[in-house]
Design a protein around this motif. Structure first.
Motif, PDB file in Angstrom:
ATOM      1  N   GLU A 120     -15.487  34.874  29.216  1.00 53.61           N
ATOM      2  CA  GLU A 120     -15.901  36.245  28.930  1.00 53.61           C
ATOM      3  C   GLU A 120     -16.356  36.387  27.477  1.00 53.61           C
ATOM      4  OE1 GLU A 120     -14.691  40.796  29.893  1.00 53.61           O
ATOM      5  OE2 GLU A 120     -14.074  39.130  31.160  1.00 53.61           O
ATOM      6  N   SER A 121     -15.728  35.647  26.574  1.00 52.05           N
ATOM      7  CA  SER A 121     -16.176  35.671  25.174  1.00 52.05           C
ATOM      8  C   SER A 121     -17.602  35.141  25.063  1.00 52.05           C
ATOM      9  CB  SER A 121     -15.234  34.850  24.290  1.00 52.05           C
ATOM     10  OG  SER A 121     -13.956  35.451  24.248  1.00 52.05           O
ATOM     11  N   GLU A 122     -17.901  34.057  25.780  1.00 51.28           N
ATOM     12  CA  GLU A 122     -19.271  33.525  25.789  1.00 51.28           C
ATOM     13  C   GLU A 122     -20.247  34.559  26.358  1.00 51.28           C
ATOM     14  OE1 GLU A 122     -19.631  29.743  27.782  1.00 51.28           O
ATOM     15  OE2 GLU A 122     -18.692  28.662  26.116  1.00 51.28           O
ATOM     16  N   ALA A 123     -19.869  35.205  27.458  1.00 48.00           N
ATOM     17  CA  ALA A 123     -20.747  36.196  28.075  1.00 48.00           C
ATOM     18  C   ALA A 123     -20.949  37.390  27.145  1.00 48.00           C
ATOM     19  CB  ALA A 123     -20.164  36.658  29.412  1.00 48.00           C
ATOM     20  N   ARG A 124     -19.884  37.801  26.506  1.00 47.10           N
ATOM     21  CA  ARG A 124     -19.918  38.951  25.594  1.00 47.10           C
ATOM     22  C   ARG A 124     -20.861  38.712  24.426  1.00 47.10           C
ATOM     23  NH1 ARG A 124     -14.196  41.070  23.094  1.00 47.10           N
ATOM     24  NH2 ARG A 124     -14.994  42.647  21.705  1.00 47.10           N
ATOM     25  N   GLN A 125     -20.821  37.510  23.879  1.00 49.73           N
ATOM     26  CA  GLN A 125     -21.645  37.211  22.701  1.00 49.73           C
ATOM     27  C   GLN A 125     -22.975  36.553  23.067  1.00 49.73           C
ATOM     28  OE1 GLN A 125     -18.858  34.751  20.526  1.00 49.73           O
ATOM     29  NE2 GLN A 125     -19.767  32.860  21.275  1.00 49.73           N
ATOM     30  N   LYS A 126     -23.149  36.268  24.353  1.00 53.75           N
ATOM     31  CA  LYS A 126     -24.386  35.631  24.847  1.00 53.75           C
ATOM     32  C   LYS A 126     -24.669  34.310  24.121  1.00 53.75           C
ATOM     33  CE  LYS A 126     -26.486  40.014  26.228  1.00 53.75           C
ATOM     34  NZ  LYS A 126     -25.390  40.886  25.954  1.00 53.75           N
ATOM     35  N   ALA A 127     -23.618  33.551  23.892  1.00 48.18           N
ATOM     36  CA  ALA A 127     -23.739  32.239  23.242  1.00 48.18           C
ATOM     37  C   ALA A 127     -22.548  31.374  23.645  1.00 48.18           C
ATOM     38  CB  ALA A 127     -23.792  32.390  21.722  1.00 48.18           C
ATOM     39  N   ASP A 128     -22.799  30.082  23.764  1.00 47.88           N
ATOM     40  CA  ASP A 128     -21.743  29.133  24.118  1.00 47.88           C
ATOM     41  C   ASP A 128     -20.747  28.963  22.982  1.00 47.88           C
ATOM     42  OD1 ASP A 128     -22.999  28.725  26.544  1.00 47.88           O
ATOM     43  OD2 ASP A 128     -23.966  26.860  25.936  1.00 47.88           O
ATOM     44  N   ILE A 129     -19.548  28.549  23.352  1.00 50.09           N
ATOM     45  CA  ILE A 129     -18.493  28.224  22.392  1.00 50.09           C
ATOM     46  C   ILE A 129     -18.172  26.744  22.542  1.00 50.09           C
ATOM     47  CG2 ILE A 129     -16.082  28.609  21.744  1.00 50.09           C
ATOM     48  CD1 ILE A 129     -16.426  31.501  22.850  1.00 50.09           C
ATOM     49  N   ARG A 130     -18.244  26.012  21.445  1.00 50.35           N
ATOM     50  CA  ARG A 130     -17.881  24.592  21.432  1.00 50.35           C
ATOM     51  C   ARG A 130     -16.362  24.505  21.531  1.00 50.35           C
ATOM     52  NH1 ARG A 130     -19.954  19.530  19.394  1.00 50.35           N
ATOM     53  NH2 ARG A 130     -18.528  18.484  17.948  1.00 50.35           N
ATOM     54  N   ILE A 131     -15.871  23.669  22.432  1.00 53.90           N
ATOM     55  CA  ILE A 131     -14.438  23.528  22.662  1.00 53.90           C
ATOM     56  C   ILE A 131     -14.032  22.107  22.322  1.00 53.90           C
ATOM     57  CG2 ILE A 131     -12.598  23.661  24.385  1.00 53.90           C
ATOM     58  CD1 ILE A 131     -14.663  25.525  25.953  1.00 53.90           C
ATOM     59  N   ASP A 148     -18.437  23.850  31.254  1.00 47.62           N
ATOM     60  CA  ASP A 148     -18.143  22.461  31.587  1.00 47.62           C
ATOM     61  C   ASP A 148     -16.710  22.253  32.072  1.00 47.62           C
ATOM     62  OD1 ASP A 148     -20.677  21.308  31.114  1.00 47.62           O
ATOM     63  OD2 ASP A 148     -20.300  21.347  28.965  1.00 47.62           O
ATOM     64  N   ILE A 149     -15.833  23.243  31.888  1.00 52.01           N
ATOM     65  CA  ILE A 149     -14.462  23.087  32.381  1.00 52.01           C
ATOM     66  C   ILE A 149     -14.003  24.238  33.255  1.00 52.01           C
ATOM     67  CG2 ILE A 149     -13.694  21.465  30.615  1.00 52.01           C
ATOM     68  CD1 ILE A 149     -12.359  23.745  29.139  1.00 52.01           C
ATOM     69  N   LEU A 150     -14.838  25.255  33.418  1.00 52.95           N
ATOM     70  CA  LEU A 150     -14.509  26.354  34.313  1.00 52.95           C
ATOM     71  C   LEU A 150     -15.735  26.656  35.170  1.00 52.95           C
ATOM     72  CD1 LEU A 150     -12.658  28.666  35.308  1.00 52.95           C
ATOM     73  CD2 LEU A 150     -13.662  30.079  33.498  1.00 52.95           C
ATOM     74  N   VAL A 151     -15.619  26.341  36.427  1.00 47.75           N
ATOM     75  CA  VAL A 151     -16.718  26.643  37.344  1.00 47.75           C
ATOM     76  C   VAL A 151     -16.401  27.954  38.069  1.00 47.75           C
ATOM     77  CG1 VAL A 151     -17.399  24.231  37.610  1.00 47.75           C
ATOM     78  CG2 VAL A 151     -15.747  25.213  39.196  1.00 47.75           C
ATOM     79  N   PHE A 152     -17.404  28.703  38.364  1.00 46.91           N
ATOM     80  CA  PHE A 152     -17.294  29.966  39.077  1.00 46.91           C
ATOM     81  C   PHE A 152     -16.297  30.929  38.423  1.00 46.91           C
ATOM     82  CE2 PHE A 152     -18.130  26.680  42.402  1.00 46.91           C
ATOM     83  CZ  PHE A 152     -19.470  26.975  42.568  1.00 46.91           C
ATOM     84  N   PRO A 153     -16.513  31.259  37.142  1.00 48.36           N
ATOM     85  CA  PRO A 153     -15.608  32.197  36.481  1.00 48.36           C
ATOM     86  C   PRO A 153     -15.649  33.569  37.150  1.00 48.36           C
ATOM     87  CG  PRO A 153     -17.566  31.866  35.159  1.00 48.36           C
ATOM     88  CD  PRO A 153     -17.633  30.888  36.290  1.00 48.36           C
ATOM     89  N   PHE A 154     -14.565  34.273  37.088  1.00 41.36           N
ATOM     90  CA  PHE A 154     -14.454  35.587  37.702  1.00 41.36           C
ATOM     91  C   PHE A 154     -15.323  36.596  36.958  1.00 41.36           C
ATOM     92  CE2 PHE A 154     -12.395  39.741  38.124  1.00 41.36           C
ATOM     93  CZ  PHE A 154     -12.343  39.854  39.497  1.00 41.36           C
TER      94      PHE A 154
END
Length: 157
Positions: A120-131, A148-154
């Motif tokens: 949701e943080s990625e969606a909110r900021q419209k940018a990927d987060i490096r983990i 890459d580690i969460l498929v089909f997020p809610f």
């Protein structure tokens, strides 16, 4: 119709192989581990979040005797970042742990709730987060996005 999902990640034998600019994040996550409140599990987790403006925020797990009222390190750091700096994007999150719930050469991976918060943080900021996940003995996994580690997020596309 069958479909297949593929994840991408990088594996390093030691976190010191990361770009030097990310060493401070690993050190800050290590500091956060020391202040974790884990009297029940004795498994301490620390996170360090880098914001686009260079601010670094630390978070650690906070347990509570009224389980499940505690909170994971990743969510502590991300919720603080989003509450305090709502207009500033998260660039990177580093997560590491100290304790015997996982082997020293295994990386602690964000739980499902933390993965959803990162999504949701990625969606909110419209940018990927490096983990960046670092094991107790330094082995490191790097993911360029929660995708890459969460498929089909809610609720997040």
């Amino acid at each position: 119709m069958k479909k297949q999902l593929t994840i991408n990640y990088e594996w390093l034998g030691d976190w010191k192989e990361l770009p030097e600019s990310e060493h401070i994040l690993v050190e800050k996550a290590r500091e956060a581990v020391q202040d974790a409140y884990a009297p029940y599990s004795h498994f301490k987790v620390g996170a360090a979040v880098l914001l686009e403006d260079g601010t670094i925020i630390k978070g650690n797990n906070q347990e509570n005797i009224a389980y499940p009222s505690g909170l994971c390190a990743e969510r502590v750091a991300l919720f603080y970042a989003n509450a305090t700096y709502p207009q500033t994007s998260v660039k990177t999150i580093v997560v590491l742990a100290d304790g015997d719930l996982i082997a020293p050469d295994e990386c602690v991976s964000p739980c499902g709730s933390c993965r959803q918060v990162i999504a949701e943080s990625e969606a909110r900021q419209k940018a990927d987060i490096r983990i960046i996940l670092v094991s107790q003995d330094g082995k490191t996994w790097i993911f360029n996005s929660i995708k890459d580690i969460l498929v089909f997020p809610f609720g997040v596309k």
